[in-house]
Enzyme design. Structure first.
Site, mmCIF file in Angstrom:
data_model
loop_
_atom_site.group_PDB
_atom_site.id
_atom_site.type_symbol
_atom_site.label_atom_id
_atom_site.label_comp_id
_atom_site.label_asym_id
_atom_site.label_seq_id
_atom_site.Cartn_x
_atom_site.Cartn_y
_atom_site.Cartn_z
ATOM 1 N N SER A 19 0.860 -1.190 0.000
ATOM 2 C CA SER A 19 0.000 0.000 0.000
ATOM 3 C C SER A 19 0.900 1.245 0.000
ATOM 4 C CB SER A 19 -0.952 -0.039 1.187
ATOM 5 O OG SER A 19 -2.016 0.849 1.016
ATOM 6 N N HIS A 79 -7.463 -5.613 -1.438
ATOM 7 C CA HIS A 79 -6.363 -4.950 -0.747
ATOM 8 C C HIS A 79 -5.971 -5.681 0.535
ATOM 9 C CE1 HIS A 79 -3.817 -1.407 -0.648
ATOM 10 N NE2 HIS A 79 -4.137 -1.160 0.613
#
Length: 666
Positions: free
Chosen positions: A527, A640
């Site tokens: 991320s 994610h």
């Protein structure tokens, strides 16, 4: 250090770890329930409910079906619990008597139900349910497997018509017309009553001790699609009269009534530093609406901002009232650990438990606490904290795993950045460490960036140490745990002092430890950590291998493709695409692709809507086009959260690719 009489950790050990969450005291104060989650043989997870008496050494398992059972809540008389479970095919609310017997299904809603809470009379339960505007709660029925299949098939034949800015999210995919509403169920009459109906999501916060009022949070503004505010509302359950308690300019969560129902405590803030704003602790008078901030002189994050890859399931972080209404208890995040705090109504703060560890949740009965605690060498257990401050371990959830596997105890580090700021970090020595040898080294960069590495169990970090690497993980500026100025310091400066903090950390440990091989340095992160990995390899060639995970490479496209891009870009970089595309390009690692000489592995989930896979794809195509050493691994059906809650086989495959890449180049 680690015990070489034990075997090294493996990627497959993810399947052997039990993750505990959500401790709940029974009304008698001598028994508590909790949830234990583990991977299954069919590449999924199961969550089971357990009960344990404080004077017993072993918990008793309450649920056994191969399902996800969670959110147990005791009835006021302690004779039963409600919980949520997907055992019927869709997550629904179930009732289980504490003296034994089969669980009884209470809801059969088409789109499921969740988060049940008892009304104080013990005759009603209030829960959340996704509903469409025309849905009737009195005639809901759960779809069969065949009905589910047909509905999915029909949906796949229709185009998705989008008219909202917030039309997707990483966890839930593309949104539809369903909104989370609050529903009341009467156990005596077996009837349902819909309590909210506005075209927005509603979150149940609490119910008054007398059962007359409901407290919920929602954004009821006409501009809801453009705002991230979240207000608190009181609902009179008899008259259905609604009262707004907050001003529409902030975000308020974790709200709780005082024992007399006259006050509300909650966390919240008004976006003074956008997404980097520390939470405050507020007291709201339910009659006058007067709001008091107890935390105006504090400088740490309220709640749990610790990052890990084996925490599954929600746990209470506060604020929770004492029985006499004179104190509040909550978890706070500070300098690499989380602790249990107490505060009175004047703002006088006291630490009830701190031990350089990760307190990830708690339950309270009188002056007795159940604390969920994890450390770098223990995935997590429950402990009793009594009124004298004595801590007693109650569970031993991963005894077999810990008896077999060697884990590395981190060494805490503090060093000075270029401008004199103090930066905290930790170093793991490799399995079978021999001070006379030279070892390859890996720098790990956390996501967020407004989060915190610290004293919790982290499988990925331990795995790299088990594979023979020295591992360094730090909290550069932008991280939580070091005050408001620190967590705000990376905004509009991505790739600036946050980058030099990390490089200074590497310089520091290379100088301090002569067992690190200077010529075999690696870097990885996910991320924001993926952004930083991309940035690092575009600005230095000191690393011989890199793995970028669920990364950001191009802020111009991120603005329009991420589920948060339209506000996050402005919040974190100071500009959005329409204001200053050149500034966003300057912040983009893709701009510096020609500089990359480090072999780069790109790991990304196909269904990542937070940092969409096109971010990894752009980096791959640019580097491949430039004939750089690069490889792209795309994980199907992964979002994610791949590294934390993705399918077990995919999580292990991801780790195997990461270690393969470092083994090849380091």
């Amino acid at each position: 250090m680690n015990d070489q009489s034990k075997r090294p950790l493996t990627a497959d050990d993810l399947k052997t770890i039990n993750v505990l969450s959500d401790p709940q005291f029974a009304p008698d104060g001598n028994t508590f329930a909790f949830v234990s989650t583990a991977a299954t043989d069919d590449n999924d997870y199961t969550s089971q409910l357990f009960m344990q008496s404080l004077d017993e050494a072993q918990p008793k398992q309450w649920t056994f079906r191969d399902a996800k059972n969670g959110h147990p809540r005791f009835s006021p008389d302690g004779k039963s619990i409600v919980f949520q479970s997907d055992r019927s095919g869709t997550q629904q609310i179930w009732l289980l008597h504490t003296n034994g017997g089969e669980a009884r299904q209470l809801t059969t809603f088409k789109h499921g139900t969740s988060n049940p809470e008892w009304v104080s009379d013990g005759n009603s339960v209030i829960f959340s349910a996704p509903l469409e505007a025309q849905d009737d709660v009195t005639s809901q029925h759960e779809l069969s497997d065949e009905e589910h299949r047909k509905e999915k098939e029909e949906k796949s034949k229709q185009p998705l018509v989008v008219s909202r800015l917030k039309y997707k999210s990483d966890a839930n995919g593309f949104h539809d017309e369903k909104r989370t509403q609050l529903v009341k169920y009467s156990l005596e009459e077996e009837t349902f009553e819909q309590l909210t109906s506005a075209d927005t999501h509603h979150h149940l916060e609490d119910i008054t001790p007398d059962g007359k009022y409901l407290l919920y949070s929602a954004n009821l503004s006409d501009d809801e699609d453009y705002e991230l505010t979240n207000d608190l509302y009181l609902l009179n359950l008899s008259t259905k009269e609604k009262t707004k308690l907050t001003d529409g300019n902030g975000q308020y969560v974790s709200a709780r009534f005082s024992p007399d129902g006259g006050k509300i405590a909650c966390f919240g803030h008004q976006f003074a530093y956008q997404g980097a704003t520390l939470n405050d602790l507020y007291i709201i008078d339910t009659v006058s609406g007067e709001q008091t901030c107890l935390s105006s002189n504090w400088d740490f994050q309220l709640g749990d901002a610790m990052i890990g890859d084996t925490r599954m399931g929600q746990s209470e972080t506060g604020p929770i009232w004492s029985e006499d209404g004179k104190h509040l208890f909550f978890i706070g995040t500070d300098t690499g650990s989380t602790s249990l705090y107490q505060v009175d109504l004047t703002g006088e703060l006291r630490v009830l438990h701190e031990d350089n560890s990760h307190v990830f949740g708690f339950a309270l009965n009188g002056s007795n606490f159940i604390l969920g605690i994890s450390t770098p060498i223990d995935p997590g257990n429950f402990h009793q904290l009594d009124q004298d401050g004595k801590l007693t371990q109650l569970t031993d959830a991963n005894k077999k795993f810990l008896d077999e596997v060697a884990l590395s105890e981190p060494e805490a580090l503090t060093f000075q950045a270029d401008d004199g700021w103090e930066i905290q970090g930790w170093l793991l020595r490799p399995y079978g460490f021999d001070a006379s040898k030279k070892y390859p080294f890996i720098l790990e960069v956390h996501g967020g960036p407004h989060a915190m590495y610290g004293q919790t169990f982290f499988h990925e970090l331990q795995l790299l140490a088990a594979k023979g690497y020295v591992v360094l993980y730090t909290n550069p500026r932008g991280s939580h745990g070091y005050g408001q100025e620190f967590v705000d310091a990376c905004r509009a400066d991505y790739g600036g002092k946050d980058y030099t903090d990390l490089m200074t950390a590497v310089d520091y440990v290379i100088k301090k430890y002569d067992f690190i091989d200077h010529d075999r340095l690696g870097v990885t992160g996910g991320s924001y950590g993926g952004f930083m990995t991309n940035w690092i390899v575009g600005h230095t060639n000191r690393f011989k291998a890199a793995v970028t995970q669920r990364c950001i490479s191009n802020w111009l496209s991120f603005y329009g493709v991420s589920d948060i891009g339209y506000f996050f870009t402005k919040w974190e970089l100071g500009k959005n695409l329409l204001e200053d595309p050149k500034a966003l390009w300057d912040f983009s690692p893709l701009k510096y692709a020609e500089n990359v000489e480090t072999p780069l592995l790109i790991v990304h989930g196909e269904k990542d809507y937070r940092c969409p896979i096109e971010q990894g794809e752009q980096m791959f195509v640019a580097l491949k086009h430039l004939r750089k050493e690069v490889e792209f691994v795309r994980f199907p059906d992964a979002n994610h959260e791949l590294s934390r809650s993705g399918k077990p086989d995919m999580r292990m495959e991801r780790l195997n690719h990461i270690t393969r890449w470092f083994d090849e180049y380091l």
